[in-house]
Design a protein around this motif. Structure first.
Motif, PDB file in Angstrom:
ATOM      1  N   ALA A   1       9.582 -44.854   9.753  1.00 41.76           N
ATOM      2  CA  ALA A   1       8.682 -44.366  10.802  1.00 41.76           C
ATOM      3  C   ALA A   1       7.268 -44.935  10.659  1.00 41.76           C
ATOM      4  O   ALA A   1       6.670 -44.864   9.587  1.00 41.76           O
ATOM      5  CB  ALA A   1       8.634 -42.846  10.769  1.00 41.76           C
TER       6      ALA A   1
ATOM      7  N   CYS B   1       4.687 -43.662  11.904  1.00 45.90           N
ATOM      8  CA  CYS B   1       3.724 -42.566  11.801  1.00 45.90           C
ATOM      9  C   CYS B   1       3.555 -42.052  10.373  1.00 45.90           C
ATOM     10  O   CYS B   1       2.701 -41.205  10.128  1.00 45.90           O
ATOM     11  CB  CYS B   1       4.117 -41.420  12.732  1.00 45.90           C
TER      12      CYS B   1
ATOM     13  N   CYS C   1       3.917 -45.095  18.375  1.00 46.03           N
ATOM     14  CA  CYS C   1       5.369 -45.060  18.629  1.00 46.03           C
ATOM     15  C   CYS C   1       5.876 -46.400  19.167  1.00 46.03           C
ATOM     16  O   CYS C   1       6.963 -46.854  18.793  1.00 46.03           O
ATOM     17  CB  CYS C   1       5.713 -43.960  19.627  1.00 46.03           C
TER      18      CYS C   1
ATOM     19  N   CYS D   1       6.748 -48.754  16.594  1.00 41.28           N
ATOM     20  CA  CYS D   1       7.602 -48.154  15.560  1.00 41.28           C
ATOM     21  C   CYS D   1       9.020 -48.716  15.669  1.00 41.28           C
ATOM     22  O   CYS D   1       9.614 -48.701  16.753  1.00 41.28           O
ATOM     23  CB  CYS D   1       7.613 -46.640  15.745  1.00 41.28           C
TER      24      CYS D   1
ATOM     25  N   MET E   1      11.745 -46.081  17.135  1.00 41.50           N
ATOM     26  CA  MET E   1      11.341 -45.269  18.282  1.00 41.50           C
ATOM     27  C   MET E   1      12.548 -44.669  19.007  1.00 41.50           C
ATOM     28  O   MET E   1      12.553 -43.490  19.351  1.00 41.50           O
ATOM     29  CB  MET E   1      10.502 -46.092  19.257  1.00 41.50           C
TER      30      MET E   1
ATOM     31  N   CYS F   1      14.224 -41.905  16.943  1.00 38.03           N
ATOM     32  CA  CYS F   1      13.336 -40.746  16.883  1.00 38.03           C
ATOM     33  C   CYS F   1      13.388 -39.953  18.194  1.00 38.03           C
ATOM     34  O   CYS F   1      13.553 -38.733  18.193  1.00 38.03           O
ATOM     35  CB  CYS F   1      11.916 -41.221  16.602  1.00 38.03           C
TER      36      CYS F   1
ATOM     37  N   VAL G   1       4.651 -35.327  20.017  1.00 29.80           N
ATOM     38  CA  VAL G   1       5.088 -36.617  20.569  1.00 29.80           C
ATOM     39  C   VAL G   1       6.111 -37.205  19.610  1.00 29.80           C
ATOM     40  O   VAL G   1       5.840 -37.384  18.427  1.00 29.80           O
ATOM     41  CB  VAL G   1       3.885 -37.577  20.723  1.00 29.80           C
TER      42      VAL G   1
ATOM     43  N   GLY H   1       9.149 -40.333  19.623  1.00 36.69           N
ATOM     44  CA  GLY H   1       9.726 -41.440  20.381  1.00 36.69           C
ATOM     45  C   GLY H   1       8.914 -41.795  21.610  1.00 36.69           C
ATOM     46  O   GLY H   1       9.479 -42.175  22.639  1.00 36.69           O
TER      47      GLY H   1
HETATM   48  S1  SF4 Z   1       8.643 -43.066  17.356  1.00 35.94           S
HETATM   49 FE1  SF4 Z   1       8.881 -41.234  16.095  1.00 35.94          FE
HETATM   50  S2  SF4 Z   1       9.000 -41.992  14.027  1.00 35.94           S
HETATM   51 FE2  SF4 Z   1       8.121 -43.614  15.274  1.00 35.94          FE
HETATM   52  S3  SF4 Z   1       5.905 -43.366  15.205  1.00 35.94           S
HETATM   53 FE3  SF4 Z   1       6.604 -42.228  16.980  1.00 35.94          FE
HETATM   54  S4  SF4 Z   1       6.930 -40.127  16.248  1.00 35.94           S
HETATM   55 FE4  SF4 Z   1       6.841 -41.471  14.432  1.00 35.94          FE
END
Ligand code: SF4
Length: 81
Positions: A7, A9, A37, A40, A43, A46, A59, A61
């Motif tokens: 992830a 994040c 995201c 990411c 994504m 998630c 928030v 994905g």
């Molecule tokens: S998609 Fe999900 S795992 Fe990736 S940065 Fe966003 S909240 Fe975090």
């Protein structure tokens, strides 16, 4: 490997992903979270997890809670007609 391990994040302030609302000043925060995201690598996993598990806050994905709720309502339940 669990998708959470990749992830984007993990290196961000968790507060960024939990705005107090979805309108007004929260819009800017949501867009900042979405920007994370969108770069990411997990994504899709998630967002799918959050929709399937009915995650009610934050928030995930690149989707807000309201957007995920809309997705759930627009799809027939698993095993349904
Ligand atoms: S998609 Fe999900 S795992 Fe990736 S940065 Fe966003 S909240 Fe975090």
């Amino acid at each position: 490997m669990n998708w959470r391990e990749a992830a984007a994040c993990r290196s961000e302030d968790p507060e960024l992903f939990f705005p107090i609302g979805e309108d007004g000043p929260s819009r800017r925060q949501i867009e900042q979270a979405r920007a994370v995201c969108r770069r990411c690598p997990v994504m899709r996993a998630c967002g799918t997890w959050a929709v399937r598990n009915g995650e009610r806050y934050g928030v995930w994905g690149a989707m807000t809670a309201g957007e995920r709720r809309g997705l759930r309502l627009s799809r027939p339940p698993v095993g349904g007609p």
